[in-house]
Design an enzyme around this catalytic site. Sequence first.
Site, PDB file in Angstrom:
ATOM      1  CD1 TRP A 155       0.883  -0.289   3.237  1.00 16.81           C
ATOM      2  CD2 TRP A 155      -0.716   1.200   3.331  1.00 16.81           C
ATOM      3  NE1 TRP A 155       1.089   0.342   4.423  1.00 16.81           N
ATOM      4  CE2 TRP A 155       0.070   1.065   4.540  1.00 16.81           C
ATOM      5  CE3 TRP A 155      -1.928   2.169   3.381  1.00 16.81           C
ATOM      6  CZ2 TRP A 155      -0.091   2.274   5.578  1.00 16.81           C
ATOM      7  CZ3 TRP A 155      -1.815   3.119   4.454  1.00 16.81           C
ATOM      8  CH2 TRP A 155      -0.911   3.186   5.605  1.00 16.81           C
ATOM      9  CG  ASP A 156       4.909   0.670   1.534  1.00 15.23           C
ATOM     10  OD1 ASP A 156       3.928   0.163   2.144  1.00 15.23           O
ATOM     11  OD2 ASP A 156       5.835   0.515   2.024  1.00 15.23           O
TER      12      ASP A 156
ATOM     13  CD  GLU B 247       2.400  -3.886   9.551  1.00 13.73           C
ATOM     14  OE1 GLU B 247       3.743  -4.066   9.879  1.00 13.73           O
ATOM     15  OE2 GLU B 247       2.196  -3.926   8.418  1.00 13.73           O
TER      16      GLU B 247
ATOM     17  CD  GLN C 298       3.007   1.890   9.526  1.00 13.21           C
ATOM     18  OE1 GLN C 298       3.369   0.951  10.021  1.00 13.21           O
ATOM     19  NE2 GLN C 298       2.948   2.236   8.454  1.00 13.21           N
TER      20      GLN C 298
END
Length: 768
Positions: A357-358, A486, A599
């Site tokens: 998805w980056d 995550e 993150q």
Amino acid sequence: MKQYFKIDEWNIIEEGLHPEENRIYESVMSLGNGHMGIRGNFEEDYSGDTLQGTYIAGVYYPDKTKVGWWKNGYPEYFAKVLNATNFIGIKVLINGVNIDLAKIKVKDFSRILDMKNGYLLRSFTIVDSENRETKIEVKRFLSMSELEIAAISYSITPLNHDADISLIPYLDGDVSNEDSNYNEKFWLEVNRAVDNEQGLLTMKTKKLDFHVTCAMKYDIKENGNDITKEIELIDKEKYVGNKVSFTASKGKTYTLYKYISVTTNRDYDTENIESEAIKKVNNAYSKGFDVLLNEHISAWERIWKESDVVIEGDVKAQQGIRFNIFQLNQTYTGHDPRLNIGPKGFTGEKYGGSTYWDTEAFCFPFYLSTSDQNIARNLLIYRYNHLEKAKENARKLGLNGALYPMVTMNGEECHNEWEITFEEIHRNAAISYAIFNYVRYTDDKQYLLDYGFEVLVETSRFWADRVNYNPRKDKYMILGVTGPNEYENNVNNNWYTNTMAAWNLEYTLEVMEYIKNEHPARFEELKNKLKLQDEEIEKWKDIVNKMYYPYVESLGIFEQQDGYMDKELLNVSDIPKEELPINKHWSWDRILRSCFIKQADVIQGLYFLSDRFDLETKKRNFDFYEPKTVHESSLSPCIYSIIASEIGYEEKAYELYLRTARLDLDNYNKDTDDGLHITSMSGSWLAIVHGFAGMKIKDGMLSFSPFIPKAWNKYSFKIIFRGHLLKITVDKEIITIEQEEGNELTLKIYDKEYTIEANGKITLETNR
Ligand code: BGC
């Protein structure tokens, strides 16, 4: 902090040989041109620690999955980016001694990555046991104008002696991946041929039948003249080469020019890849090194013209941002919609070279604003082409619609950790968000009719099936997910996921209204093709209206997920320094139980859907979540930095920016040896353009609200927007926007409208 490289605006300079840290330098010195890439490996033999890496875009291996405990739904394979034929190799023998920099005395070693011109320069002097000195200078590049071509010039000068020299330019297909699940070699030889001053090697992958041909041609000159030489052909399994021997006179420079072409059956029919490779290498050979290099440099000149960011008053920052822009452009050129951007690009094996998805969440805006519109469009088409696979993926999980994979090469999921593969479903919304981002930026609504709407409908169908209705609360919920953070798995109602899912549905409905009203005939076609039902549309509306969003009333913040506030709420400053990063020091269980955030999660949502939240809301959430975020993903600090800029935390914004800007050059996360953090490199661009300069699209209009970090005197960047090329310059007092290409344009600065004429410019005072 250790300084690995000399600070310079345009060059990355390594002085002295660093055998213990060679992999770090190899990663940073990587070259690529969208079609292929190589780490900063040496041409000659090297017996020290090295990660040999030659990667060809789109050529991968479905390595059989290895997991502790198999779970239904896991993919059969984990895709690996393949280390392919070593085509840069040139073995060097001086007076019979094989040159191996791990074994021989070397002085004045330097490796320079010239980012302006896109080549790697290496020079050093070898001193043998009799104090005979030989200077070597190597320049190589992967052509940006002819993507299948690489060229090397390898110069040798015996400084204080006459020497017997043998050079062996070769192609070696007997290579392996470090990251192979069963220590298997992935390549088989198909064909090889060798003759005087040329060679060819065709290899194929054991699975998937990728064929790759490397063809080489070379010549050796002394001051532009041919020399007397003897050639011995070397022909062995998976390897071809020429041993060229000659006598070199003291003080004279002998240069071997090696030209290589790399063709694959992704681009040509298998039976034609050899003839194409030969044609291309012959053509490169007849152009010669200097002509090829000049064409390559011109291609880089065009890239820099549109994408450079100039920072005055801070050379370190300048070097950092240029390095990031350079690597992003080396990784993805947008010439082929079947390709994408792996988190490590062409610089290492980690993350398997796959698409995450980056791309949509972090890289997409960079390409959207700094290159031709078609390049961003190709990134969208890539996902459109994977729609059928994404539908299969959803079906494997027993769900309707399309679930885009977390990790993929060809549209199939190829990651197998249940908490990510099955649960990190927020990625689906990032695919839709990129469509929204593209259309809002380019105004190319045709994209929605041709491709976008189908993706929006299928991702919406997935969400509609994945939510569950809770009648007691009269709300829709999304249970058992992993959010962008995550460090939490299997949570219920991750605010980001719920928010983006509802947004995805809402955007689909909005686009549907647009097509229905403006293009009714096309709407009918799409409705039939997609078998759109009125009931499902009603359900989407219901979900949008009744989505559940965890919220902490007392603090006025969004709760990252149900139950987050029940944790022991500490800050990162409470963790002893020696326990950071926690992913290296704490058990996984402890990480999961803690409140620490890997993150941007809630903050990611505030960034994506920025217009929906006021500054006070952003500030409250930032104040709460930032101190709890360990930023152990390189994708994190940039997003926090953007929000910090917006809410006026300028120093914090700059501090967070620094964490992304020189991440690899300073080996900040101590993992540059594995390869570069390509996808987070766009983060530093985002932090400057979306953060410091506050660039947004508001009601179809480009808008800025810039400030300048205290440490800088001035910064400027270029933006391509709907056929306009703009240069935005911000210094301590003044903002200047110049129109370099395009007609009159109206835009907003600090929320006030201004019009710039063609070739015109506007100047006003900074008011932040
Ligand atoms: C991040 C993911 C990202 C992946 C690849 C992980 O560490 O948490 O968001 O997609 O790296 O960059």
